[in-house]
Scaffold this motif. Sequence first.
Motif, short mmCIF file in Angstrom:
data_model
loop_
_atom_site.label_atom_id
_atom_site.label_comp_id
_atom_site.label_asym_id
_atom_site.label_seq_id
_atom_site.Cartn_x
_atom_site.Cartn_y
_atom_site.Cartn_z
N ARG A 11 -1.88 18.89 -9.40
CA ARG A 11 -0.61 18.52 -10.02
C ARG A 11 -0.80 17.37 -10.98
O ARG A 11 -1.81 16.67 -10.96
N THR A 43 1.92 16.35 -3.01
CA THR A 43 2.42 17.73 -3.05
C THR A 43 1.71 18.55 -1.98
O THR A 43 2.29 19.46 -1.39
N PRO A 65 5.26 17.56 0.54
CA PRO A 65 5.97 17.95 -0.69
C PRO A 65 7.46 17.60 -0.68
O PRO A 65 8.01 17.25 -1.72
N THR A 66 8.11 17.66 0.47
CA THR A 66 9.55 17.37 0.47
C THR A 66 9.82 15.88 0.60
O THR A 66 10.96 15.45 0.53
N ILE A 86 8.66 13.66 -1.51
CA ILE A 86 8.64 13.01 -2.83
C ILE A 86 9.68 13.65 -3.74
O ILE A 86 10.01 14.82 -3.61
N ALA A 87 10.19 12.83 -4.68
CA ALA A 87 11.29 13.28 -5.54
C ALA A 87 10.79 14.18 -6.67
O ALA A 87 11.56 14.93 -7.25
N ASN A 88 9.52 14.09 -7.00
CA ASN A 88 8.92 14.83 -8.12
C ASN A 88 9.31 14.27 -9.48
O ASN A 88 9.11 14.91 -10.50
C1 LIG Z 1 9.04 18.63 -5.01
O1 LIG Z 1 8.29 19.76 -5.34
C2 LIG Z 1 7.81 20.49 -4.23
C3 LIG Z 1 6.99 21.64 -4.73
O2 LIG Z 1 5.94 21.21 -5.52
C4 LIG Z 1 8.97 20.98 -3.40
O3 LIG Z 1 8.49 21.64 -2.25
C5 LIG Z 1 9.86 19.82 -3.00
O4 LIG Z 1 11.00 20.28 -2.34
C6 LIG Z 1 10.27 19.01 -4.21
N1 LIG Z 1 10.99 17.82 -3.78
C7 LIG Z 1 12.30 17.67 -3.95
C8 LIG Z 1 12.89 16.41 -3.41
O5 LIG Z 1 12.98 18.49 -4.53
#
Ligand SMILES: *[C@@H]1O[C@H](CO)[C@@H](O)[C@H](O)[C@H]1NC(C)=O
Length: 360
Positions: free
Chosen positions: A213, A264, A268-269, A271-273
């Motif tokens: 990523r 990730t 993965p859940t 972090i806010a991305n």
């Molecule tokens: C961030 O991205 C990942 C997939 O790469 C996803 O599973 C995750 O839910 C996302 N986080 C948020 C907070 O949406």
Amino acid sequence: MNGHRARAKPPRWIIILFCLIFVSLISAYLYPPKWYSVDWLPPIAWELTDDEFASRVVFRDLLSMPLVQPKNPKIAFMFLTPGSLPLEKLWEKFFQGHEGRFSIYVHASKEKPSHLSHLFSGQDIRSAKVVWGKISTFEAEKRLLANALQDPDNQHFVLLSESCVPLHNFDYVYDYLMGANVSFIDSFWDPGPQGNGRYSEYMLPEIKVKEFRKGSQWFSMKRQHALIIMADNLYFTKFRLYCKPGFDGHNCIADEHYLPTLFTMIDPTGIANWSVTHVDWSEGKWYPKSYRAKDLKYEILNKIISIDENFHVTTDAKKVQTRRPCLWNGMRRPCYLFARKFLPQSLDKLMNIFSNYSVI
Ligand SMILES: *[C@@H]1O[C@H](CO)[C@@H](O)[C@H](O)[C@H]1NC(C)=O
Ligand SMILES: *[C@@H]1O[C@H](CO)[C@@H](O)[C@H](O)[C@H]1NC(C)=O
Ligand SMILES: *[C@@H]1O[C@H](CO)[C@@H](O)[C@H](O)[C@H]1NC(C)=O
């Protein structure tokens, strides 16, 4: 006589056989088979290696461990800078009156900074040289985190540069970060040359290309995630060895890939991305837009403040754009708390309009 000579000299086929065995042993040593190219193995071979298994066990426990809530939770503001902080006066204004709810750490990679504000003096940590694009950048970030983790009151950790400014007042930033149930670590999938084009197969088997990523280095993270970074040796070593400019024909930049890839993969859940630090790449250059004093207006800052969806674009020919609402604990809210890059000359103008924009 003949009999003696026959015993002294072995037949030619034995010599050839020995040579063949010798050559294959040498080549097996020089070119060991890569396990991932062996496709007859049962599926178990694709599961975790021993090192991965060990790391995952530690990460899982760190993630599920309830942290002791200190009486006075603080945010650690960690400045990664070459030397003095040109916008220190603005930050002083931001921090003033909130003593006890923040700590400051300064990593100066080139020269010892001279501080104008008493809030900053004495906050320099032992620092080392930082070379752009090299792992030394992330090593400096790790050093800041390690110093900040020493204080058990620090619950959230923000990385900032000398050109960053706050977009809101202290209370807003504090509540936003402390109340969030995720770390603001940027992460997205980029199949283009500045994304997967930087991936090297030397990262196998732990990191596959589909797991690679990209994201901005300017993070803000919870204590558990900072601890995971301290505990991680396996993935960090992969990036230190195989993600650097020019390695294996790839111009990999470790600090743009290590955190997005690691988190990730393992949380993965959590972090806010997206990153809470805004930067403007819209000029399409190799470096982001820098704001000069004459560009600065209240309206420009206000525009950044009101953005409530994050944006990513891939670097391949398709230039796929993704827009997602910025969700804070499930609610749509403005994405950004900080912005960069502001030149030193913009200080007076910023000081002048800060009281205006910081009340939003
Ligand atoms: C961030 O991205 C990942 C997939 O790469 C996803 O599973 C995750 O839910 C996302 N986080 C948020 C907070 O949406
Ligand atoms: C954060 O809060 C939102 C809304 O309550 C929820 O949907 C999400 O799963 C939470 N994420 C984590 C990592 O707890
Ligand atoms: C503050 O904002 C008001 C409008 O809300 C504007 O008229 C004024 O010029 C601003 N002050 C500065 C210093 O930018």
